[in-house]
Design an enzyme around this catalytic site. Structure first.
Site, PDB file in Angstrom:
ATOM      1  N   GLY A 120      21.590  45.843 132.014  1.00  0.00           N
ATOM      2  CA  GLY A 120      21.447  44.398 131.841  1.00  0.00           C
ATOM      3  C   GLY A 120      21.899  43.637 133.079  1.00  0.00           C
ATOM      4  N   LEU A 179      24.676  41.950 133.764  1.00  0.00           N
ATOM      5  CA  LEU A 179      26.034  42.255 134.234  1.00  0.00           C
ATOM      6  C   LEU A 179      26.123  43.683 134.781  1.00  0.00           C
ATOM      7  CD1 LEU A 179      28.975  41.499 134.614  1.00  0.00           C
ATOM      8  CD2 LEU A 179      29.390  41.986 132.192  1.00  0.00           C
ATOM      9  N   ASP A 238      22.278  54.202 122.197  1.00  0.00           N
ATOM     10  CA  ASP A 238      22.230  53.033 121.318  1.00  0.00           C
ATOM     11  C   ASP A 238      23.606  52.930 120.662  1.00  0.00           C
ATOM     12  OD1 ASP A 238      21.983  51.306 119.174  1.00  0.00           O
ATOM     13  OD2 ASP A 238      19.951  51.960 118.664  1.00  0.00           O
ATOM     14  N   ALA A 274      24.803  44.431 124.274  1.00  0.00           N
ATOM     15  CA  ALA A 274      24.838  43.335 123.304  1.00  0.00           C
ATOM     16  C   ALA A 274      23.435  42.796 123.107  1.00  0.00           C
ATOM     17  CB  ALA A 274      25.744  42.207 123.820  1.00  0.00           C
ATOM     18  N   THR A 312      21.831  39.524 123.504  1.00  0.00           N
ATOM     19  CA  THR A 312      22.304  38.334 124.226  1.00  0.00           C
ATOM     20  C   THR A 312      21.317  37.159 124.189  1.00  0.00           C
ATOM     21  OG1 THR A 312      21.363  39.200 126.265  1.00  0.00           O
ATOM     22  CG2 THR A 312      23.673  39.728 125.830  1.00  0.00           C
ATOM     23  N   TYR A 367      24.919  34.088 117.594  1.00  0.00           N
ATOM     24  CA  TYR A 367      25.375  34.917 118.716  1.00  0.00           C
ATOM     25  C   TYR A 367      26.897  34.860 118.825  1.00  0.00           C
ATOM     26  CZ  TYR A 367      26.271  36.121 123.652  1.00  0.00           C
ATOM     27  OH  TYR A 367      26.764  36.668 124.818  1.00  0.00           O
ATOM     28  N   LYS A 388      29.480  37.922 118.071  1.00  0.00           N
ATOM     29  CA  LYS A 388      30.322  38.415 119.172  1.00  0.00           C
ATOM     30  C   LYS A 388      31.802  38.320 118.781  1.00  0.00           C
ATOM     31  CE  LYS A 388      29.423  39.497 122.885  1.00  0.00           C
ATOM     32  NZ  LYS A 388      29.191  40.851 123.465  1.00  0.00           N
TER      33      LYS A 388
END
Ligand SMILES: NC(=O)c1ccc[n+]([C@@H]2O[C@H](COP(=O)([O-])OP(=O)(O)OC[C@H]3O[C@@H](n4cnc5c(N)ncnc54)[C@H](OP(=O)(O)O)[C@@H]3O)[C@@H](O)[C@H]2O)c1
Length: 276
Positions: free
Chosen positions: A10, A12, A35, A59, A61, A124, A128
């Site tokens: 991703g 990041l 996964d 995540a 996102t 979201y 989280k």
């Protein structure tokens, strides 16, 4: 030190993996090979590699997408996080889990400290936050790094999107009633290394320092790029997105500075380097 990373492809992950690789031995995985919602898959990897640290960047996102897919968001952001924490607890592996400023409602009006009460407004943010809580329930010695407003060369990055939109349309409308700290994703590598090396536990807030609105951020991007673009300020309500966003989610970075000695550079300095 050996680190096993989930969600490594991703925004990041792609930004920090090359930097972490200079200091640590890494095994990088994303959903196709690990996964996080599948316990046996994680267990198999942890048994095979015996890492010192697991870094969970995986995540769901898509903040607006989560509103209409709360079961999937819950499965990945909350249950997936719990599964990873559980297997780290059983294997005696340190866990660094990444979370978000969207756990806050944004009504404080002052920078958020780690122990401020969360109150997420979106699916979201809620999922989280559940993930954070489950992580600590399963593994009290875990670290949760909360970050915000990330941009980088890959993934869904505001900087790239706004430059593209301006190139296509010549003018853009940008929200001016949400304030945060734009953060160059690459700048998370040093604090993550410091958190590992200092053996911290608990929540740590990490972002570039300083703050602005998305409108001010867009103007800074065009100014640094030398682009002549008409930028109109609009409200969150006018933009009409599915998920509510915190109006103010700037972090207090004192814990990071005090416990690791890392001082995050100003968002404008990071943006200049990114665009150069
Ligand atoms: N981007 C931001 O501005 C921001 C702000 C605050 C906090 N964060 C947090 O930072 C972390 C990294 O976010 P990011 O911006 O890098 O997001 P990202 O670009 O969406 O990366 C997340 C990665 O996780 C993968 N993934 C999704 N479901 C998975 C699963 N079940 N198992 C394993 N991997 C899975 C995604 O794969 P697919 O793409 O195939 O779904 C993607 O490669 C997340 O915890 C996020 O909540 C991000």
């Amino acid at each position: 030190m050996k680190i096993l990373i989930a969600g490594a492809n991703g925004l990041l992950g792609a930004s920090i993996v090359p930097l972490l690789a200079e200091r640590f031995d890494l095994w990088v995985h994303d959903v196709d090979s690990w996964d996080i919602t599948c316990g046996p898959a994680g267990e198999e990897l942890v048994c095979r590699y015996r890492p010192d640290v697991v870094l969970n960047l995986a995540a769901m996102t898509d903040v607006d997408g989560c509103e209409g897919a709360s079961e999937l968001a819950e499965k990945v952001n909350a249950q997936g996080a719990a599964i990873v924490a559980d297997l780290c607890g059983k294997a005696g592996t340190k866990l660094i889990h990444v979370s978000t400023d969207y756990v806050f409602d944004g009504k404080k009006g002052l920078p958020y400290c780690e122990d401020d009460e969360p109150n997420p407004a979106s699916v979201y943010g809620r999922t989280k936050l559940e993930g954070e809580r489950m992580v600590f329930e399963k593994l009290p010695s875990a670290v949760v790094i909360r970050t915000q407003w990330l941009y980088g060369k890959t993934g869904a990055s505001f900087v790239e999107k706004i430059i593209r939109a301006a190139g296509e349309q010549g003018s853009v409308r940008v929200v001016n009633d949400q304030t945060g700290s734009p953060t160059y994703a690459k700048d998370l590598a040093v604090p993550i290394m410091a958190v590992i090396e200092k053996g911290l536990t608990g929540i740590v807030h990490v972002s570039n320092s300083g703050s602005c609105t998305w409108y001010e951020f867009a103007r800074a991007i065009f100014s640094l790029k030398g682009m002549d673009v008409e930028v109109s300020p609009i409200t969150t309500r006018e933009l009409g997105r599915a998920a509510p966003r915190p109006p103010y989610s700037v972090f207090d970075l004192s814990r990071l500075e005090r416990d690791t000695g890392v001082r995050m550079r100003h968002w404008m300095e990071a943006l200049k380097e990114y665009l150069a």
